[in-house]
Write an enzyme that holds these catalytic residues in place. Structure first.
Site, PDB file in Angstrom:
ATOM      1  N   ASP A  14       0.867  -1.181   0.000  1.00  0.00           N
ATOM      2  CA  ASP A  14       0.000   0.000   0.000  1.00  0.00           C
ATOM      3  C   ASP A  14       0.896   1.220   0.000  1.00  0.00           C
ATOM      4  O   ASP A  14       1.665   1.424   0.942  1.00  0.00           O
ATOM      5  CB  ASP A  14      -0.885   0.025   1.254  1.00  0.00           C
ATOM      6  CG  ASP A  14      -1.977  -1.037   1.193  1.00  0.00           C
ATOM      7  OD1 ASP A  14      -2.299  -1.497   0.088  1.00  0.00           O
ATOM      8  OD2 ASP A  14      -2.492  -1.410   2.267  1.00  0.00           O
ATOM      9  N   ASP A  22     -14.514  -5.202  -1.602  1.00  0.00           N
ATOM     10  CA  ASP A  22     -14.411  -5.120  -0.150  1.00  0.00           C
ATOM     11  C   ASP A  22     -15.753  -5.474   0.486  1.00  0.00           C
ATOM     12  O   ASP A  22     -16.524  -4.593   0.851  1.00  0.00           O
ATOM     13  CB  ASP A  22     -14.016  -3.691   0.266  1.00  0.00           C
ATOM     14  CG  ASP A  22     -12.665  -3.267  -0.315  1.00  0.00           C
ATOM     15  OD1 ASP A  22     -11.805  -4.137  -0.494  1.00  0.00           O
ATOM     16  OD2 ASP A  22     -12.493  -2.064  -0.577  1.00  0.00           O
TER      17      ASP A  22
END
Lengths: 218, 259
Positions: free
Chosen positions: B11, B130
């Site tokens: 990330d 998600d």
């Protein structure tokens, strides 16, 4: 096992990567650049014919790719460069369209430089997904200079829904098992080598294969 | 035999790899290119690089970073974050990435999946999702709802329906990143991962919650995942790719063991 040789300076070679609008060629180019080769991504028949090594990669569909090859007038130069003995490496879709016929796109007649056809995976087990994506083993059926220094059953990176089924077992260098078939994942005839997997994305071992190819004198 | 893939996830914020829990409390972990090289040398099978603030900041992804990663490693990697057009995809693929990961923007505009698949091939297009557990069974009969924008927005879309839809649209792979399990290190959310893996015929990647090798083995064996994303336990040095692979190999999970 193989005749020893003093490799010349790598950048002595000009490597032509055939660009026939069949997918992204950046990783192929970067891999040969990592070997200090002079690389040209090209649609030019003249460049292909004068290259020291020719790479015929490809990702995508067989039908569209054959159309592109024909429109770009690249079919004859490819036949010619193979016939004159230039070391030639097919990768993935590039390998598939060297055969006679692909089942893709409702059936596509392909280049016919290698006898055989290219069927689709039809797994019985629903958890064997199509396309096959990931690392799978190459089991040697013969030795070949391009595999020098690479252990049998090493893993290479695959992304494909169709696979080569050569007519003659003699051209098979290595096989791979997926979706209930043991298919020819690497073939070779004279100055031509072709892989279903992507050596350019197969880590250090894949790079070793490309390095061997650069040094190979058929 | 096709091996199961272990995929470290980087990330990235402002060209630095960070790790937070549920997108909060981010900690600086290092340079993305150096970390990509390190994990590749340790035997990871693929990488994912998310530019996690590109989308919120409405800016394109850092293409120079993608180029540097591509020059430095010889394994496939996917890139996600702020990708909203075919031109964005094209720039990232030409920089040397193998796959594009779309998530929130695909929920808003599903045709980006079909356009991307048509332009570059399904193998390039990864749908990240998600899902979160929900009681809203009327809208989400699977019991899992899609969230977007870093778990902030609920969509009322059923996770399994969305997975099937994405496959029809031409996605080549689906990453199931469980909101409930993310950052917990208590194991992957096996229920929703398994529901999706069984519902689609494209590969499914488990994500969120990896704490040890046994969690990965469960994702592969119980939830039928084809690959698993691992982040925190690698970034903090709790374990290594090589250690995970050794344990999984000994447990009978097919693993790439030469690199």
């Amino acid at each position: 096992m193989y005749p020893s040789f003093e490799p010349p300076e790598l950048n002595f070679y000009m490597i032509a990567i055939v660009d026939y609008n069949a997918g992204n060629l950046t990783s192929v180019k970067l891999a040969f650049q990592a070997l200090n080769c002079e690389v040209e991504v090209t649609q030019s028949p003249a460049t292909i014919l004068k290259a020291d090594r020719v790479i015929f990669p490809g990702v995508g569909a067989a039908g569209a790719s054959m159309r592109h090859l024909s429109e770009l007038k690249l079919i004859d130069p490819i036949r010619e460069v193979i016939a004159r003995g230039t070391p030639f490496l097919g990768i993935c879709l590039g390998t598939q369209i060297l055969f006679d016929f692909s089942e893709e796109d409702g059936g596509t007649p392909t280049l016919g430089l290698l006898p055989g056809r290219v069927p689709r995976f039809q797994p019985e087990n629903p958890f064997e997904k199509v396309p096959q994506i990931g690392w799978n083993q190459l089991k040697y059926t013969r030795t070949h200079p391009v595999l020098h220094g690479i252990a049998d059953m090493s893993e290479f990176y695959f992304v494909h829904s169709y696979y080569p089924a050569p007519k003659q077992d003699e051209i098979i260098i290595g096989t791979t098992c997926y979706a209930d078939v043991t298919f020819a994942s690497m073939v070779a005839v004279d100055n031509l080598v072709a892989t279903q997997f992507h050596p350019e994305k197969s880590g250090r071992i894949g790079l070793k294969l490309l390095e061997n190819f650069v040094h190979w004198t058929p | 035999m096709l091996t199961k893939r272990i995929i470290p996830c980087l990330d990235v914020i402002n060209n630095r790899v960070t790790k937070g829990v549920k997108f909060k409390n981010n900690i600086d972990l290092g340079d993305p290119v150096e970390m990509a090289i390190m994990y590749s040398n340790e035997g990871c099978d693929e990488l994912v690089v998310y530019d996690i603030t590109a989308s919120a900041e409405h800016r394109p992804i850092d293409i120079e970073m993608i180029r540097s990663v591509a020059r430095s490693i010889r394994i496939p990697f996917a890139v996600g974050g702020g990708i909203s057009t075919i031109e964005d995809m094209s720039r990232i693929l030409l920089a040397g990435a193998e796959k594009i990961s779309v998530n929130s923007l695909a929920v808003k505009n599903p045709s980006i999946i079909s356009e991307g698949a048509r332009a570059f091939g399904s193998q390039c297009i990864v749908l990240g999702m998600d899902p979160v557990k929900t009681d809203n069974l009327e809208q989400c009969p699977s019991g899992y709802e899609i969230t977007t924008r870093g778990f902030r927005e609920h969509t009322g879309i059923d996770a399994v329906d969305w997975a099937r839809r994405a496959e029809e649209l031409g996605a080549g792979e689906i990453v199931v990143n469980s909101v409930d399990a993310d950052g917990t290190r208590n194991g992957f959310e096996l229920t929703i991962t398994g529901l999706i893996a069984d519902a689609v015929s494209i590969p499914v990647v488990a994500s969120g919650g990896a704490g040890c090798a046994a969690h990965l083995a469960d994702a592969f064996n119980i939830a039928h995942a084809d690959a698993a994303i691992v982040a925190g336990i690698l970034h903090t040095g709790q374990t290594t790719i090589a250690q995970l692979k050794k344990e999984l190999h000994e447990a009978g999970v097919p693993m790439r063991m030469h690199w």
